[in-house]
Design a protein around this motif. Structure first.
Motif, PDB file in Angstrom:
ATOM      1  N   GLN A 215       0.838  -1.194   0.000  1.00 11.45           N
ATOM      2  CA  GLN A 215       0.000   0.000   0.000  1.00 11.45           C
ATOM      3  C   GLN A 215       0.879   1.254   0.000  1.00 11.45           C
ATOM      4  OE1 GLN A 215      -2.825   0.094   3.190  1.00 11.45           O
ATOM      5  NE2 GLN A 215      -3.897   1.887   2.412  1.00 11.45           N
ATOM      6  N   GLY A 216       0.500   2.213  -0.817  1.00 11.43           N
ATOM      7  CA  GLY A 216       1.271   3.442  -0.929  1.00 11.43           C
ATOM      8  C   GLY A 216       2.308   3.410  -2.029  1.00 11.43           C
ATOM      9  N   PHE A 217       2.409   2.299  -2.758  1.00  7.70           N
ATOM     10  CA  PHE A 217       3.373   2.164  -3.850  1.00  7.70           C
ATOM     11  C   PHE A 217       2.631   1.717  -5.117  1.00  7.70           C
ATOM     12  CE2 PHE A 217       5.743   1.689   0.028  1.00  7.70           C
ATOM     13  CZ  PHE A 217       6.939   2.350  -0.197  1.00  7.70           C
ATOM     14  N   TYR A 218       3.187   2.047  -6.278  1.00  4.82           N
ATOM     15  CA  TYR A 218       2.578   1.630  -7.533  1.00  4.82           C
ATOM     16  C   TYR A 218       3.588   0.829  -8.345  1.00  4.82           C
ATOM     17  CZ  TYR A 218       5.155   5.349  -9.965  1.00  4.82           C
ATOM     18  OH  TYR A 218       6.139   6.154 -10.487  1.00  4.82           O
ATOM     19  N   LEU A 219       3.049  -0.077  -9.200  1.00  8.35           N
ATOM     20  CA  LEU A 219       3.883  -1.010  -9.958  1.00  8.35           C
ATOM     21  C   LEU A 219       4.428  -0.336 -11.217  1.00  8.35           C
ATOM     22  CD1 LEU A 219       4.621  -4.127  -9.797  1.00  8.35           C
ATOM     23  CD2 LEU A 219       2.916  -4.411 -11.598  1.00  8.35           C
ATOM     24  N   HIS A 220       5.732  -0.419 -11.395  1.00  5.69           N
ATOM     25  CA  HIS A 220       6.393   0.089 -12.600  1.00  5.69           C
ATOM     26  C   HIS A 220       6.928  -1.114 -13.378  1.00  5.69           C
ATOM     27  CE1 HIS A 220       8.574   2.780 -15.250  1.00  5.69           C
ATOM     28  NE2 HIS A 220       9.673   2.089 -15.036  1.00  5.69           N
ATOM     29  N   GLY A 221       6.260  -1.461 -14.477  1.00  7.00           N
ATOM     30  CA  GLY A 221       6.629  -2.649 -15.244  1.00  7.00           C
ATOM     31  C   GLY A 221       5.450  -3.595 -15.338  1.00  7.00           C
ATOM     32  N   SER A 222       5.731  -4.844 -15.690  1.00  2.76           N
ATOM     33  CA  SER A 222       4.683  -5.851 -15.855  1.00  2.76           C
ATOM     34  C   SER A 222       4.497  -6.639 -14.556  1.00  2.76           C
ATOM     35  CB  SER A 222       5.040  -6.804 -16.998  1.00  2.76           C
ATOM     36  OG  SER A 222       4.098  -7.844 -17.095  1.00  2.76           O
ATOM     37  N   ALA A 223       3.231  -6.869 -14.190  1.00  2.00           N
ATOM     38  CA  ALA A 223       2.949  -7.643 -12.981  1.00  2.00           C
ATOM     39  C   ALA A 223       3.255  -9.124 -13.186  1.00  2.00           C
ATOM     40  CB  ALA A 223       1.485  -7.455 -12.574  1.00  2.00           C
ATOM     41  N   LEU A 224       3.166  -9.628 -14.437  1.00  4.09           N
ATOM     42  CA  LEU A 224       3.409 -11.037 -14.747  1.00  4.09           C
ATOM     43  C   LEU A 224       4.698 -11.166 -15.540  1.00  4.09           C
ATOM     44  CD1 LEU A 224       2.360 -13.978 -14.704  1.00  4.09           C
ATOM     45  CD2 LEU A 224       1.233 -13.490 -16.883  1.00  4.09           C
ATOM     46  N   ILE A 225       5.624 -11.989 -15.068  1.00  5.51           N
ATOM     47  CA  ILE A 225       6.884 -12.222 -15.769  1.00  5.51           C
ATOM     48  C   ILE A 225       7.077 -13.721 -15.976  1.00  5.51           C
ATOM     49  CG2 ILE A 225       7.967 -10.102 -14.902  1.00  5.51           C
ATOM     50  CD1 ILE A 225       9.390 -11.767 -12.805  1.00  5.51           C
ATOM     51  N   THR A 226       7.848 -14.082 -17.005  1.00  2.00           N
ATOM     52  CA  THR A 226       8.046 -15.475 -17.388  1.00  2.00           C
ATOM     53  C   THR A 226       9.532 -15.750 -17.554  1.00  2.00           C
ATOM     54  OG1 THR A 226       5.919 -15.473 -18.544  1.00  2.00           O
ATOM     55  CG2 THR A 226       7.455 -17.253 -19.079  1.00  2.00           C
ATOM     56  N   CYS A 227       9.960 -16.914 -17.118  1.00  3.26           N
ATOM     57  CA  CYS A 227      11.361 -17.321 -17.268  1.00  3.26           C
ATOM     58  C   CYS A 227      11.589 -17.739 -18.721  1.00  3.26           C
ATOM     59  CB  CYS A 227      11.681 -18.476 -16.322  1.00  3.26           C
ATOM     60  SG  CYS A 227      13.419 -18.984 -16.343  1.00  3.26           S
ATOM     61  N   ALA A 228      12.429 -16.998 -19.444  1.00  2.29           N
ATOM     62  CA  ALA A 228      12.671 -17.239 -20.870  1.00  2.29           C
ATOM     63  C   ALA A 228      13.803 -18.244 -21.069  1.00  2.29           C
ATOM     64  CB  ALA A 228      12.985 -15.924 -21.583  1.00  2.29           C
ATOM     65  N   CYS A 240       8.504  -1.391  -7.420  1.00  4.18           N
ATOM     66  CA  CYS A 240       7.410  -0.694  -6.758  1.00  4.18           C
ATOM     67  C   CYS A 240       7.906   0.681  -6.328  1.00  4.18           C
ATOM     68  CB  CYS A 240       6.910  -1.489  -5.558  1.00  4.18           C
ATOM     69  SG  CYS A 240       6.031  -3.004  -6.021  1.00  4.18           S
ATOM     70  N   LEU A 241       7.319   1.723  -6.870  1.00  2.00           N
ATOM     71  CA  LEU A 241       7.739   3.088  -6.597  1.00  2.00           C
ATOM     72  C   LEU A 241       6.743   3.769  -5.679  1.00  2.00           C
ATOM     73  CD1 LEU A 241       8.802   4.150 -10.214  1.00  2.00           C
ATOM     74  CD2 LEU A 241      10.177   3.054  -8.433  1.00  2.00           C
ATOM     75  N   GLU A 242       7.272   4.699  -4.865  1.00  2.00           N
ATOM     76  CA  GLU A 242       6.418   5.402  -3.907  1.00  2.00           C
ATOM     77  C   GLU A 242       5.538   6.405  -4.650  1.00  2.00           C
ATOM     78  OE1 GLU A 242       6.856   7.828   0.352  1.00  2.00           O
ATOM     79  OE2 GLU A 242       8.610   7.328  -0.857  1.00  2.00           O
ATOM     80  N   ARG A 243       4.288   6.450  -4.246  1.00  2.00           N
ATOM     81  CA  ARG A 243       3.352   7.391  -4.868  1.00  2.00           C
ATOM     82  C   ARG A 243       3.652   8.812  -4.398  1.00  2.00           C
ATOM     83  NH1 ARG A 243      -0.807   5.044  -7.489  1.00  2.00           N
ATOM     84  NH2 ARG A 243      -1.275   2.861  -7.025  1.00  2.00           N
ATOM     85  N   GLN A 244       3.610   9.763  -5.260  1.00  2.00           N
ATOM     86  CA  GLN A 244       3.826  11.161  -4.925  1.00  2.00           C
ATOM     87  C   GLN A 244       2.503  11.785  -4.476  1.00  2.00           C
ATOM     88  OE1 GLN A 244       6.743  12.667  -4.870  1.00  2.00           O
ATOM     89  NE2 GLN A 244       7.785  10.796  -5.535  1.00  2.00           N
ATOM     90  N   PRO A 245       2.524  12.646  -3.416  1.00  2.00           N
ATOM     91  CA  PRO A 245       1.283  13.297  -2.998  1.00  2.00           C
ATOM     92  C   PRO A 245       0.787  14.236  -4.080  1.00  2.00           C
ATOM     93  CG  PRO A 245       3.159  14.294  -1.896  1.00  2.00           C
ATOM     94  CD  PRO A 245       3.685  13.082  -2.626  1.00  2.00           C
ATOM     95  N   PRO A 246      -0.515  14.426  -4.143  1.00  2.00           N
ATOM     96  CA  PRO A 246      -1.051  15.338  -5.166  1.00  2.00           C
ATOM     97  C   PRO A 246      -0.523  16.753  -4.976  1.00  2.00           C
ATOM     98  CG  PRO A 246      -2.740  14.757  -3.560  1.00  2.00           C
ATOM     99  CD  PRO A 246      -1.574  13.850  -3.295  1.00  2.00           C
ATOM    100  N   SER A 247      -0.247  17.445  -6.066  1.00  2.00           N
ATOM    101  CA  SER A 247       0.376  18.764  -6.000  1.00  2.00           C
ATOM    102  C   SER A 247      -0.617  19.860  -5.631  1.00  2.00           C
ATOM    103  CB  SER A 247       1.036  19.087  -7.342  1.00  2.00           C
ATOM    104  OG  SER A 247       0.062  19.031  -8.371  1.00  2.00           O
ATOM    105  N   THR A 248      -1.900  19.682  -5.893  1.00  2.00           N
ATOM    106  CA  THR A 248      -2.920  20.680  -5.584  1.00  2.00           C
ATOM    107  C   THR A 248      -4.113  20.020  -4.949  1.00  2.00           C
ATOM    108  OG1 THR A 248      -3.906  20.423  -7.777  1.00  2.00           O
ATOM    109  CG2 THR A 248      -2.216  22.148  -7.514  1.00  2.00           C
ATOM    110  N   THR A 249      -4.836  20.821  -4.099  1.00  2.00           N
ATOM    111  CA  THR A 249      -6.076  20.349  -3.489  1.00  2.00           C
ATOM    112  C   THR A 249      -7.196  21.258  -3.940  1.00  2.00           C
ATOM    113  OG1 THR A 249      -5.668  21.683  -1.528  1.00  2.00           O
ATOM    114  CG2 THR A 249      -4.915  19.411  -1.454  1.00  2.00           C
ATOM    115  N   LYS A 250      -8.326  20.689  -4.137  1.00  2.00           N
ATOM    116  CA  LYS A 250      -9.466  21.440  -4.633  1.00  2.00           C
ATOM    117  C   LYS A 250     -10.172  22.128  -3.475  1.00  2.00           C
ATOM    118  CE  LYS A 250     -13.586  20.972  -7.475  1.00  2.00           C
ATOM    119  NZ  LYS A 250     -14.447  20.046  -8.232  1.00  2.00           N
ATOM    120  N   ALA A 251     -10.336  23.474  -3.536  1.00  2.00           N
ATOM    121  CA  ALA A 251     -10.992  24.228  -2.461  1.00  2.00           C
ATOM    122  C   ALA A 251     -12.490  23.994  -2.511  1.00  2.00           C
ATOM    123  CB  ALA A 251     -10.700  25.723  -2.624  1.00  2.00           C
TER     124      ALA A 251
END
Length: 327
Positions: A215-228, A240-251
Protein backbone atom coordinates in the motif's frame (compact mmCIF):
# COMPACT_ATOMS: atom_id res chain seq x y z
CA UNK A 1 -3.10 -16.11 -92.03
CA UNK A 2 -0.53 -15.00 -94.57
CA UNK A 3 -0.69 -14.47 -98.35
CA UNK A 4 0.79 -17.12 -100.64
CA UNK A 5 3.20 -16.32 -103.44
CA UNK A 6 4.68 -12.91 -104.15
CA UNK A 7 2.85 -9.67 -103.47
CA UNK A 8 2.42 -7.18 -106.34
CA UNK A 9 2.35 -3.40 -105.98
CA UNK A 10 -1.08 -3.18 -107.69
CA UNK A 11 -3.87 -5.49 -108.88
CA UNK A 12 -6.43 -5.26 -111.65
CA UNK A 13 -10.15 -5.64 -111.08
CA UNK A 14 -10.99 -9.33 -110.80
CA UNK A 15 -7.57 -10.44 -109.58
CA UNK A 16 -7.39 -12.19 -106.24
CA UNK A 17 -4.86 -13.00 -103.52
CA UNK A 18 -4.72 -16.45 -101.91
CA UNK A 19 -4.02 -16.91 -98.17
CA UNK A 20 -2.86 -19.86 -96.09
CA UNK A 21 -3.09 -20.57 -92.36
CA UNK A 22 0.02 -20.04 -90.30
CA UNK A 23 1.62 -22.82 -88.29
CA UNK A 24 -0.50 -23.79 -85.30
CA UNK A 25 -3.76 -22.93 -87.13
CA UNK A 26 -6.15 -24.95 -89.32
CA UNK A 27 -8.46 -23.85 -92.17
CA UNK A 28 -12.17 -23.86 -91.57
CA UNK A 29 -13.59 -25.61 -94.71
CA UNK A 30 -16.75 -23.50 -94.86
CA UNK A 31 -14.81 -20.26 -95.40
CA UNK A 32 -12.77 -18.99 -98.35
CA UNK A 33 -9.05 -18.27 -98.17
CA UNK A 34 -8.81 -15.52 -100.83
CA UNK A 35 -9.79 -11.90 -101.47
CA UNK A 36 -10.74 -10.30 -104.82
CA UNK A 37 -10.10 -6.81 -106.22
CA UNK A 38 -13.59 -5.45 -106.93
CA UNK A 39 -14.84 -2.86 -109.48
CA UNK A 40 -15.01 -0.21 -106.77
CA UNK A 41 -11.26 -0.75 -106.29
CA UNK A 42 -11.83 -2.27 -102.84
CA UNK A 43 -10.85 -5.75 -101.71
CA UNK A 44 -13.54 -8.22 -100.75
CA UNK A 45 -13.78 -9.24 -97.12
CA UNK A 46 -12.40 -12.41 -95.54
CA UNK A 47 -13.62 -13.90 -92.28
CA UNK A 48 -11.45 -13.68 -89.20
CA UNK A 49 -12.53 -17.25 -88.36
CA UNK A 50 -11.08 -18.70 -91.56
CA UNK A 51 -8.11 -20.07 -89.59
CA UNK A 52 -8.54 -21.34 -86.04
CA UNK A 53 -6.08 -22.57 -83.41
CA UNK A 54 -5.12 -26.23 -83.37
CA UNK A 55 -5.40 -28.12 -80.06
CA UNK A 56 -2.91 -30.38 -78.31
CA UNK A 57 -3.98 -33.88 -77.29
CA UNK A 58 -6.20 -34.02 -74.19
CA UNK A 59 -4.17 -34.99 -71.13
CA UNK A 60 -5.41 -37.69 -68.81
CA UNK A 61 -4.97 -37.04 -65.10
CA UNK A 62 -2.03 -39.03 -63.71
CA UNK A 63 -2.57 -41.15 -60.62
CA UNK A 64 -3.00 -39.13 -57.40
CA UNK A 65 -3.19 -35.81 -59.26
CA UNK A 66 -5.47 -33.52 -61.26
CA UNK A 67 -5.03 -31.40 -64.40
CA UNK A 68 -6.09 -27.73 -64.45
CA UNK A 69 -6.67 -25.80 -67.69
CA UNK A 70 -4.83 -22.54 -67.02
CA UNK A 71 -6.36 -20.76 -70.05
CA UNK A 72 -9.57 -22.77 -70.33
CA UNK A 73 -8.69 -25.04 -73.29
CA UNK A 74 -6.03 -27.26 -74.90
CA UNK A 75 -5.51 -24.84 -77.82
CA UNK A 76 -2.17 -23.79 -79.23
CA UNK A 77 -0.40 -21.30 -76.91
CA UNK A 78 -2.31 -22.37 -73.77
CA UNK A 79 -1.05 -24.10 -70.62
CA UNK A 80 -2.08 -26.93 -68.33
CA UNK A 81 -1.06 -27.36 -64.68
CA UNK A 82 -0.62 -30.61 -62.76
CA UNK A 83 -1.49 -30.60 -59.04
CA UNK A 84 -0.83 -33.57 -56.76
CA UNK A 85 -3.35 -34.74 -54.20
CA UNK A 86 -2.65 -34.08 -50.53
CA UNK A 87 0.07 -36.33 -49.20
CA UNK A 88 1.86 -36.57 -52.57
CA UNK A 89 4.63 -34.57 -54.21
CA UNK A 90 5.28 -33.76 -57.88
CA UNK A 91 8.13 -35.26 -59.92
CA UNK A 92 8.51 -33.56 -63.30
CA UNK A 93 7.20 -30.35 -64.88
CA UNK A 94 4.23 -28.71 -63.14
CA UNK A 95 3.30 -26.59 -66.22
CA UNK A 96 3.14 -27.86 -69.83
CA UNK A 97 2.68 -25.61 -72.90
CA UNK A 98 0.86 -26.38 -76.15
CA UNK A 99 3.52 -25.38 -78.71
CA UNK A 100 4.50 -25.84 -82.34
CA UNK A 101 6.01 -29.06 -83.64
CA UNK A 102 6.90 -30.45 -87.07
CA UNK A 103 3.51 -32.13 -87.36
CA UNK A 104 1.48 -29.28 -85.91
CA UNK A 105 1.26 -28.70 -82.13
CA UNK A 106 2.19 -30.81 -79.13
CA UNK A 107 2.84 -30.47 -75.40
CA UNK A 108 6.20 -29.13 -74.26
CA UNK A 109 7.02 -32.21 -72.21
CA UNK A 110 5.81 -35.46 -70.70
CA UNK A 111 3.23 -35.45 -67.89
CA UNK A 112 4.74 -35.55 -64.38
CA UNK A 113 3.95 -38.12 -61.73
CA UNK A 114 2.91 -37.84 -58.08
CA UNK A 115 4.64 -39.91 -55.41
CA UNK A 116 3.72 -40.47 -51.79
CA UNK A 117 5.35 -37.97 -49.39
CA UNK A 118 7.85 -39.66 -47.09
CA UNK A 119 10.31 -38.31 -44.51
CA UNK A 120 13.59 -39.67 -43.28
CA UNK A 121 14.01 -39.88 -39.46
CA UNK A 122 14.24 -36.50 -37.73
CA UNK A 123 17.57 -35.42 -36.17
CA UNK A 124 18.75 -36.68 -32.79
CA UNK A 125 19.37 -34.05 -30.09
CA UNK A 126 21.77 -33.89 -27.11
CA UNK A 127 20.23 -34.69 -23.71
CA UNK A 128 17.00 -35.92 -25.33
CA UNK A 129 15.37 -38.37 -27.74
CA UNK A 130 12.33 -38.72 -30.03
CA UNK A 131 9.64 -41.38 -30.23
CA UNK A 132 10.54 -42.47 -33.78
CA UNK A 133 13.81 -44.21 -32.91
CA UNK A 134 14.16 -47.40 -34.98
CA UNK A 135 11.86 -46.27 -37.83
CA UNK A 136 13.52 -45.75 -41.21
CA UNK A 137 10.77 -43.78 -43.03
CA UNK A 138 7.75 -41.74 -41.98
CA UNK A 139 4.63 -41.14 -44.06
CA UNK A 140 2.92 -37.81 -44.63
CA UNK A 141 1.63 -36.21 -41.37
CA UNK A 142 3.34 -38.83 -39.22
CA UNK A 143 4.39 -37.30 -35.86
CA UNK A 144 7.33 -37.80 -33.51
CA UNK A 145 7.56 -36.49 -29.95
CA UNK A 146 10.76 -35.25 -28.32
CA UNK A 147 11.46 -35.60 -24.60
CA UNK A 148 14.44 -34.60 -22.45
CA UNK A 149 16.56 -37.04 -20.47
CA UNK A 150 16.72 -36.92 -16.71
CA UNK A 151 19.52 -34.60 -15.61
CA UNK A 152 22.40 -35.96 -13.59
CA UNK A 153 22.87 -32.67 -11.69
CA UNK A 154 20.60 -30.74 -9.30
CA UNK A 155 18.73 -28.93 -12.11
CA UNK A 156 16.41 -30.51 -14.66
CA UNK A 157 16.55 -30.14 -18.44
CA UNK A 158 13.93 -27.97 -20.16
CA UNK A 159 12.68 -28.66 -23.69
CA UNK A 160 13.10 -25.50 -25.79
CA UNK A 161 11.06 -25.45 -29.02
CA UNK A 162 8.33 -27.68 -30.44
CA UNK A 163 7.98 -31.02 -28.70
CA UNK A 164 6.13 -32.59 -31.68
CA UNK A 165 7.30 -32.58 -35.29
CA UNK A 166 5.20 -33.64 -38.32
CA UNK A 167 6.18 -34.90 -41.75
CA UNK A 168 4.80 -32.09 -43.98
CA UNK A 169 6.74 -32.53 -47.25
CA UNK A 170 9.06 -34.90 -49.01
CA UNK A 171 11.93 -35.13 -46.52
CA UNK A 172 10.64 -32.05 -44.67
CA UNK A 173 9.56 -31.82 -41.02
CA UNK A 174 7.25 -29.13 -39.64
CA UNK A 175 10.03 -27.34 -37.69
CA UNK A 176 13.59 -27.65 -36.47
CA UNK A 177 14.16 -30.12 -33.62
CA UNK A 178 13.98 -28.71 -30.08
CA UNK A 179 16.83 -28.39 -27.56
CA UNK A 180 17.22 -29.89 -24.10
CA UNK A 181 19.17 -27.64 -21.75
CA UNK A 182 19.10 -26.24 -18.23
CA UNK A 183 17.13 -23.00 -18.03
CA UNK A 184 17.05 -21.45 -14.56
CA UNK A 185 16.10 -17.87 -13.72
CA UNK A 186 17.28 -16.02 -10.57
CA UNK A 187 14.96 -15.58 -7.61
CA UNK A 188 12.69 -12.59 -8.37
CA UNK A 189 12.63 -10.09 -5.50
CA UNK A 190 10.69 -6.80 -5.49
CA UNK A 191 11.33 -4.13 -2.84
CA UNK A 192 8.13 -2.67 -1.35
CA UNK A 193 6.12 -5.43 -3.05
CA UNK A 194 5.25 -9.08 -2.74
CA UNK A 195 4.81 -12.18 -4.87
CA UNK A 196 1.21 -13.36 -5.23
CA UNK A 197 1.59 -16.45 -7.47
CA UNK A 198 4.22 -18.81 -8.88
CA UNK A 199 5.90 -19.55 -5.54
CA UNK A 200 8.93 -21.85 -5.53
CA UNK A 201 12.57 -22.17 -4.68
CA UNK A 202 13.67 -22.78 -8.31
CA UNK A 203 12.34 -21.16 -11.42
CA UNK A 204 12.79 -23.13 -14.64
CA UNK A 205 11.76 -22.50 -18.26
CA UNK A 206 8.28 -20.95 -18.70
CA UNK A 207 7.80 -20.45 -14.94
CA UNK A 208 5.33 -17.61 -14.32
CA UNK A 209 5.45 -15.23 -11.33
CA UNK A 210 3.02 -12.41 -10.47
CA UNK A 211 3.61 -9.44 -8.17
CA UNK A 212 1.72 -6.65 -6.45
CA UNK A 213 2.98 -3.60 -4.55
CA UNK A 214 2.46 -2.71 -0.89
CA UNK A 215 0.00 0.00 0.00
CA UNK A 216 1.27 3.44 -0.93
CA UNK A 217 3.37 2.16 -3.85
CA UNK A 218 2.58 1.63 -7.53
CA UNK A 219 3.88 -1.01 -9.96
CA UNK A 220 6.39 0.09 -12.60
CA UNK A 221 6.63 -2.65 -15.24
CA UNK A 222 4.68 -5.85 -15.85
CA UNK A 223 2.95 -7.64 -12.98
CA UNK A 224 3.41 -11.04 -14.75
CA UNK A 225 6.88 -12.22 -15.77
CA UNK A 226 8.05 -15.48 -17.39
CA UNK A 227 11.36 -17.32 -17.27
CA UNK A 228 12.67 -17.24 -20.87
CA UNK A 229 14.95 -19.71 -22.64
CA UNK A 230 18.04 -17.53 -22.01
CA UNK A 231 17.54 -17.80 -18.20
CA UNK A 232 16.26 -14.23 -17.83
CA UNK A 233 12.87 -12.88 -16.79
CA UNK A 234 10.73 -11.54 -19.61
CA UNK A 235 9.52 -8.86 -19.26
CA UNK A 236 12.11 -7.79 -16.65
CA UNK A 237 11.30 -7.92 -12.93
CA UNK A 238 9.14 -4.87 -12.10
CA UNK A 239 9.71 -2.33 -9.31
CA UNK A 240 7.41 -0.69 -6.76
CA UNK A 241 7.74 3.09 -6.60
CA UNK A 242 6.42 5.40 -3.91
CA UNK A 243 3.35 7.39 -4.87
CA UNK A 244 3.83 11.16 -4.92
CA UNK A 245 1.28 13.30 -3.00
CA UNK A 246 -1.05 15.34 -5.17
CA UNK A 247 0.38 18.76 -6.00
CA UNK A 248 -2.92 20.68 -5.58
CA UNK A 249 -6.08 20.35 -3.49
CA UNK A 250 -9.47 21.44 -4.63
CA UNK A 251 -10.99 24.23 -2.46
CA UNK A 252 -14.61 23.77 -1.34
CA UNK A 253 -17.13 25.86 -3.17
CA UNK A 254 -20.75 26.93 -3.09
CA UNK A 255 -22.69 25.71 -6.10
CA UNK A 256 -25.58 27.62 -7.56
CA UNK A 257 -28.46 26.12 -9.53
CA UNK A 258 -28.40 26.12 -13.29
CA UNK A 259 -31.48 28.33 -13.21
CA UNK A 260 -30.76 31.18 -10.75
CA UNK A 261 -34.34 32.51 -10.90
CA UNK A 262 -35.50 32.49 -7.23
CA UNK A 263 -39.12 32.92 -8.21
CA UNK A 264 -39.48 29.24 -9.09
CA UNK A 265 -41.60 26.92 -6.96
CA UNK A 266 -38.68 25.36 -5.15
CA UNK A 267 -36.38 28.40 -4.77
CA UNK A 268 -32.59 28.24 -4.94
CA UNK A 269 -30.60 25.00 -4.40
CA UNK A 270 -27.82 25.10 -1.81
CA UNK A 271 -24.56 23.15 -1.89
CA UNK A 272 -23.97 21.13 1.31
CA UNK A 273 -20.37 22.46 1.48
CA UNK A 274 -19.85 26.09 2.57
CA UNK A 275 -16.41 27.67 2.89
CA UNK A 276 -16.18 29.77 6.11
CA UNK A 277 -13.20 32.08 6.63
CA UNK A 278 -11.72 32.03 10.16
CA UNK A 279 -13.01 34.52 12.82
CA UNK A 280 -15.78 35.70 10.50
CA UNK A 281 -19.18 36.74 11.82
CA UNK A 282 -22.32 36.27 9.76
CA UNK A 283 -24.17 39.37 8.78
CA UNK A 284 -27.51 37.91 9.92
CA UNK A 285 -28.64 38.03 13.55
CA UNK A 286 -27.87 35.03 15.74
CA UNK A 287 -30.44 34.08 18.38
CA UNK A 288 -29.37 34.36 22.03
CA UNK A 289 -28.58 31.22 23.96
CA UNK A 290 -30.80 32.40 26.82
CA UNK A 291 -33.93 32.80 24.74
CA UNK A 292 -34.56 30.73 21.62
CA UNK A 293 -35.70 32.69 18.59
CA UNK A 294 -38.21 30.31 17.04
CA UNK A 295 -39.30 32.94 14.53
CA UNK A 296 -35.81 33.13 13.09
CA UNK A 297 -35.79 29.37 12.55
CA UNK A 298 -39.22 29.43 10.96
CA UNK A 299 -38.15 32.20 8.65
CA UNK A 300 -35.28 30.06 7.41
CA UNK A 301 -37.75 27.36 6.32
CA UNK A 302 -39.64 29.71 3.99
CA UNK A 303 -38.48 30.18 0.40
CA UNK A 304 -35.78 32.81 0.11
CA UNK A 305 -36.17 35.82 -2.10
CA UNK A 306 -33.47 37.63 -3.96
CA UNK A 307 -29.88 36.48 -4.45
CA UNK A 308 -28.38 34.07 -1.92
CA UNK A 309 -26.10 35.40 0.83
CA UNK A 310 -23.84 32.73 2.36
CA UNK A 311 -23.88 34.57 5.69
CA UNK A 312 -27.66 34.44 5.84
CA UNK A 313 -27.48 30.68 5.28
CA UNK A 314 -24.89 30.33 8.02
CA UNK A 315 -27.04 32.42 10.38
CA UNK A 316 -30.00 30.11 9.81
CA UNK A 317 -27.88 27.02 10.51
CA UNK A 318 -26.49 28.46 13.76
CA UNK A 319 -29.97 29.61 14.87
CA UNK A 320 -31.32 26.11 14.27
CA UNK A 321 -28.51 24.50 16.30
CA UNK A 322 -28.95 26.91 19.28
CA UNK A 323 -32.72 26.45 19.23
CA UNK A 324 -32.37 22.68 19.39
CA UNK A 325 -29.90 22.94 22.32
CA UNK A 326 -32.19 25.28 24.31
CA UNK A 327 -35.18 23.04 23.71
Amino acid sequence: MRPTGSIKSSYNVGERVEYECRLGYSHRPSTSKFITCQENQQWSQISNDTCYKKSCPRQAEPTNSQVNLVNGSYEYGNQIEFVCNEGYYLIGERILYCELSESGVQWSGSPPRCERIMCTPPPDIPNGAHSGVGTDAFEYQAAVTYTCNRASGPDEFSLIGESQLYCVGHGKWSSDPPQCKVVKCPYPAVTNGRQVSGFGTKFYYKANVMFECNQGFYLHGSALITCAENSTWQPPVPSCLERQPPSTTKAPSVSTPSNPDPSGPTGPSLSPTVSIPPNASPSGSVPSRAKPQISSVLQCTRPLEGPLDPWDILGCIIALIITLIEL
